[in-house]
Design a protein around this motif. Structure first.
Motif, PDB file in Angstrom:
ATOM      1  N   LEU A 287       0.881  -1.169   0.000  1.00  0.00           N
ATOM      2  CA  LEU A 287       0.000   0.000   0.000  1.00  0.00           C
ATOM      3  C   LEU A 287       0.917   1.217   0.000  1.00  0.00           C
ATOM      4  O   LEU A 287       1.439   1.617   1.047  1.00  0.00           O
ATOM      5  N   PRO A 288       1.151   1.809  -1.181  1.00  0.00           N
ATOM      6  CA  PRO A 288       2.091   2.930  -1.265  1.00  0.00           C
ATOM      7  C   PRO A 288       1.638   4.109  -0.402  1.00  0.00           C
ATOM      8  O   PRO A 288       0.439   4.284  -0.157  1.00  0.00           O
ATOM      9  N   PRO A 289       2.602   4.935   0.027  1.00  0.00           N
ATOM     10  CA  PRO A 289       2.294   6.029   0.963  1.00  0.00           C
ATOM     11  C   PRO A 289       1.203   6.967   0.472  1.00  0.00           C
ATOM     12  O   PRO A 289       0.393   7.453   1.247  1.00  0.00           O
ATOM     13  N   GLU A 290       1.156   7.209  -0.841  1.00  0.00           N
ATOM     14  CA  GLU A 290       0.281   8.275  -1.341  1.00  0.00           C
ATOM     15  C   GLU A 290      -1.131   7.789  -1.673  1.00  0.00           C
ATOM     16  O   GLU A 290      -2.002   8.604  -1.990  1.00  0.00           O
ATOM     17  N   VAL A 291      -1.371   6.470  -1.618  1.00  0.00           N
ATOM     18  CA  VAL A 291      -2.694   5.961  -1.992  1.00  0.00           C
ATOM     19  C   VAL A 291      -3.683   6.216  -0.851  1.00  0.00           C
ATOM     20  O   VAL A 291      -3.459   5.795   0.284  1.00  0.00           O
ATOM     21  N   ALA A 292      -4.771   6.909  -1.179  1.00  0.00           N
ATOM     22  CA  ALA A 292      -5.769   7.226  -0.143  1.00  0.00           C
ATOM     23  C   ALA A 292      -6.690   6.028   0.052  1.00  0.00           C
ATOM     24  O   ALA A 292      -7.098   5.387  -0.921  1.00  0.00           O
ATOM     25  N   VAL A 293      -6.958   5.684   1.285  1.00  0.00           N
ATOM     26  CA  VAL A 293      -7.911   4.600   1.569  1.00  0.00           C
ATOM     27  C   VAL A 293      -8.927   5.117   2.585  1.00  0.00           C
ATOM     28  O   VAL A 293      -8.624   6.029   3.361  1.00  0.00           O
ATOM     29  N   ASP A 294     -10.126   4.524   2.555  1.00  0.00           N
ATOM     30  CA  ASP A 294     -11.155   5.013   3.484  1.00  0.00           C
ATOM     31  C   ASP A 294     -11.520   3.943   4.516  1.00  0.00           C
ATOM     32  O   ASP A 294     -12.614   3.944   5.046  1.00  0.00           O
ATOM     33  N   PRO A 300       3.590   1.763   7.129  1.00  0.00           N
ATOM     34  CA  PRO A 300       4.596   2.493   7.909  1.00  0.00           C
ATOM     35  C   PRO A 300       4.772   3.941   7.485  1.00  0.00           C
ATOM     36  O   PRO A 300       5.244   4.763   8.276  1.00  0.00           O
ATOM     37  N   ILE A 301       4.422   4.250   6.227  1.00  0.00           N
ATOM     38  CA  ILE A 301       4.608   5.622   5.737  1.00  0.00           C
ATOM     39  C   ILE A 301       3.339   6.036   4.984  1.00  0.00           C
ATOM     40  O   ILE A 301       2.819   5.263   4.177  1.00  0.00           O
ATOM     41  N   ARG A 302       2.862   7.234   5.259  1.00  0.00           N
ATOM     42  CA  ARG A 302       1.646   7.713   4.585  1.00  0.00           C
ATOM     43  C   ARG A 302       1.845   9.164   4.177  1.00  0.00           C
ATOM     44  O   ARG A 302       2.397   9.957   4.948  1.00  0.00           O
ATOM     45  N   TYR A 303       1.413   9.462   2.957  1.00  0.00           N
ATOM     46  CA  TYR A 303       1.506  10.842   2.459  1.00  0.00           C
ATOM     47  C   TYR A 303       0.117  11.325   2.066  1.00  0.00           C
ATOM     48  O   TYR A 303      -0.646  10.599   1.443  1.00  0.00           O
ATOM     49  N   PRO A 315       4.980   6.669  11.293  1.00  0.00           N
ATOM     50  CA  PRO A 315       4.825   6.159  12.661  1.00  0.00           C
ATOM     51  C   PRO A 315       5.571   4.841  12.880  1.00  0.00           C
ATOM     52  O   PRO A 315       4.975   3.826  13.213  1.00  0.00           O
ATOM     53  N   PHE A 316       6.892   4.851  12.692  1.00  0.00           N
ATOM     54  CA  PHE A 316       7.672   3.624  12.873  1.00  0.00           C
ATOM     55  C   PHE A 316       7.588   3.173  14.333  1.00  0.00           C
ATOM     56  O   PHE A 316       7.678   4.004  15.240  1.00  0.00           O
TER      57      PHE A 316
END
Ligand code: COA
Length: 585
Positions: A287-294, A300-303, A315-316
């Motif tokens: 799940l890449p950092p930039e993909v928005a999910v609802d 580990p990384i979110r953009y 949030p490691f």
């Protein structure tokens, strides 16, 4: 007042109280609870007017509490007693909990009450509650106790007949109480059991035939339904080192495990690393950092972006950043830099900003020196990327505590903000005299005087957000709660992005970087720091390797470090009226 902290360890709560009391002008010295005779000796040397026990695992020796006023901070509501206070509160689904300041007596947690402060419970791990709600309430409770003490009041006896007193004596929670019944427990129960046991002792369980303790669980809201046939407990997917296990009504991510049946010392490590080849047939679901999910999930990384502001979350677990994590974060940061934003906000995680290189992964690697070297270089690459950002202004927003290289990672940003309760440990020396890198020799002198820089690095003491801002180490602190901090960070980031002077500020930043580079290239700072680090990692002096082994293995201290035990320093004893905080200014 002369105060002695008697504590099992100089943990986050103890550090926070230490910074609060020294800032208030008290002379505080610290003694670890190692042995009754050592405690008595510490009391005789420091002659405290008050003994505070922020984190104790056993009762204070009779000879001490009978002759000195001792206040114990217990992470439980009035009437609660026992060593698993928060664990039971989480498992039992309490909606409100608290911290009680008690006068020590012959029974553990049973003394008269100086103050009791309640807080609403949150769906979070025990360690997160401890670092946030418990810590804030403990500060309030101790301050109330000190005020009452100053007014000459007495603590009130505990009245178990009072219907308002909800607490009870509860036993130590056993693994049998924590055990997950995968075929009966729903997702909420599984989460509660693991959260109640995090960071210690974890929940014992078997995975693919091996016994482990489980740590750091998160709900998955989507993927569970894609494996309707999966038996509860089965590992159905993996992502970035974490495993996904089916539950009766969904699935949970578990990020860390520790072997429990091995003959050799074991540490918490990413789940997939410990399961290794056993996961060969388990699909990786990135799940890449930039993909928005609802839906709830873990990564580990979110953009994310809001208008001209990009937000990068990392949030490691425990704020520890291994080589692969630094590389992934660096890639995510580069992607954020390439976006048409004006401001990038670096948010770390809700509980930790960063604690620097990942000591557990280093300890578990085949060649600790080589892995330390790879890790610090990956960390340096990330820090450099932030420093040389020239199309955006950057904000480090520290929601949680930071230590060692993690602090200097924050200083790479143009603006550095911290939640008001945050504690920083901007020094490396406690880890076996580590010299440190992360371009600290460039970043620290930009913010503080040479004398302050020397003191911060040498004293090895925690610095509260307030003092950090006062000395210029960070730009500002605000937010009594994490939510209030986030709201203010968002407002400041938006204001910066839309400021009329934005182009001017960006031009100034570029000019300063240009001038700094001309005066001394970043590469030179890095080369010098790494030269010293090479000696720490590969040199004759093995102090760093020994200190890391002790830290990762949680080897109990056999004595209190001298920089904390002021009572063992004759100069400090003479000058007890002045605080270490003042000396560090
Ligand atoms: N690598 C791996 N694990 C780390 C870590 C690191 N760099 N820093 C902290 N942790 C872990 C601890 O082992 C502990 O694990 P647990 O969940 O099993 O209990 C957890 O994070 C919390 O740390 P703790 O020491 O209990 O927190 P604290 O708030 O009391 O103390 C620090 C904070 C930063 C002072 C302390 O964690 C520390 O000294 N960390 C090492 C920093 C360092 O030297 N980094 C390497 C050089 S860059």
């Amino acid at each position: 007042m002369r105060i002695l902290f008697l504590t099992h360890a100089f943990n986050s709560l103890t550090q926070r109280l230490y910074t609060e009391l020294t800032a208030a002008g008290h002379a505080v010295s610290v003694e670890f609870d190692i042995n009754d005779s050592v405690t008595r000796e510490a009391v005789a040397l420091w002659q405290p007017e008050l003994i505070v026990a922020p984190f104790l695992k056993r009762k204070i020796p009779d000879a001490v509490w009978r002759h000195h006023r001792c206040i114990v901070l217990h992470p439980g509501i009035e009437g609660d007693r026992g060593p698993s206070a928060l664990d039971w509160a989480i498992v039992r689904g309490e909606t409100a909990w608290g911290v009680t300041a008690l006068e020590a007596n012959g029974e553990m947690d049973a003394g008269d009450i100086w103050a009791s402060v309640d807080f609403p419970m949150r769906d979070a791990t025990k360690s997160s509650l401890y670092r946030n709600e418990v810590t804030e309430s403990a500060v309030t409770a101790l301050n109330l106790a000190l005020e009452r003490l100053a007014r000459g009041e007495k603590p009130r006896p505990l009245d178990m007949e009072n219907p308002m007193v909800r607490g009870r004596l509860r036993p130590a929670m056993r693994q049998a109480d924590r055990a997950i019944a995968w075929h009966a427990d729903d997702t909420a129960t599984v989460l509660r059991k693991i959260r109640a046991s995090d960071g210690t002792p974890g929940v014992e369980d078997a995975i693919l035939g091996v016994r482990f303790c489980l740590y750091d669980a998160h709900q998955e809201g989507l993927l569970g339904a894609q494996f309707p046939e999966a038996e509860p407990g089965t590992v159905i997917a993996q992502r970035d080192g974490a495993i996904l296990r089916a539950t009766t009504d969904g699935a949970v991510w578990i990020t860390h495990l520790k072997r429990v049946d091995a003959d050799t010392p074991q540490w918490k490590l990413p789940a997939a690393m410990l399961l290794g080849a056993r996961l060969a047939s388990v699909p990786e679901v990135p799940l890449p950092p930039e993909v928005a999910v609802d839906h709830p999930t873990w990564r580990p990384i979110r953009y994310e972006e809001a208008g001209a502001v990009g937000y990068l979350h990392f949030p490691f677990y425990n704020g520890a950043m291994g080589t692969a994590q630094c590389e992934a974060l660096c890639a995510a940061y580069r992607a954020a830099r390439s976006r048409p934003t004006r401001v990038i906000v670096l948010l770390g995680g809700p509980d930790f900003w960063s604690n620097g290189i990942h000591l557990n992964l280093i300890e578990a690697s085949e060649h600790a020196a080589e892995e330390s070297w790879r890790n610090i270089n990956a960390m340096d690459d990330l820090v450099r990327e932030i420093i040389v950002t020239d199309r955006q202004l950057t904000i480090a927003a520290m929601q949680g505590n930071a230590g060692a290289g993690g602090v200097f990672l924050a200083l790479a940003a143009d603006r550095v903000f911290a939640r008001s309760g945050v504690i920083l440990n901007p020094h490396y020396k406690s880890m076996g005299n580590l010299y440190g890198s992360e371009y600290w020799t460039y970043l620290l002198p930009r913010r503080v005087t040479p004398e302050q820089a020397r003191t911060v690095m040498q004293f090895r003491l925690p610095v509260g957000a307030q003092r950090a801002a006062a000395m210029g180490l960070i730009d500002d602190h605000f937010g009594a709660t994490p939510a209030a901090f986030r709201t203010e960070v968002d407002a400041r980031a938006r204001a910066l992005a839309t400021a009329p002077g934005f182009d001017r500020m960006l031009a100034q930043k570029r000019a300063r970087r240009h001038a700094d580079e001309a005066s001394r290239p970043l590469a030179a700072y890095r080369a010098d720091e790494l030269e010293r680090m090479k000696l720490n990692f590969f040199g004759f002096d093995s102090s760093y390797h020994v200190a890391r082994y002790h830290f990762v293995g949680k080897v109990a201290r056999s004595r209190t470090p001298l920089w904390l035990a002021r009572h063992r320093d004759t100069r400090s004893r003479r000058d007890a009226a002045g605080s270490v905080a003042a000396a560090a200014d």
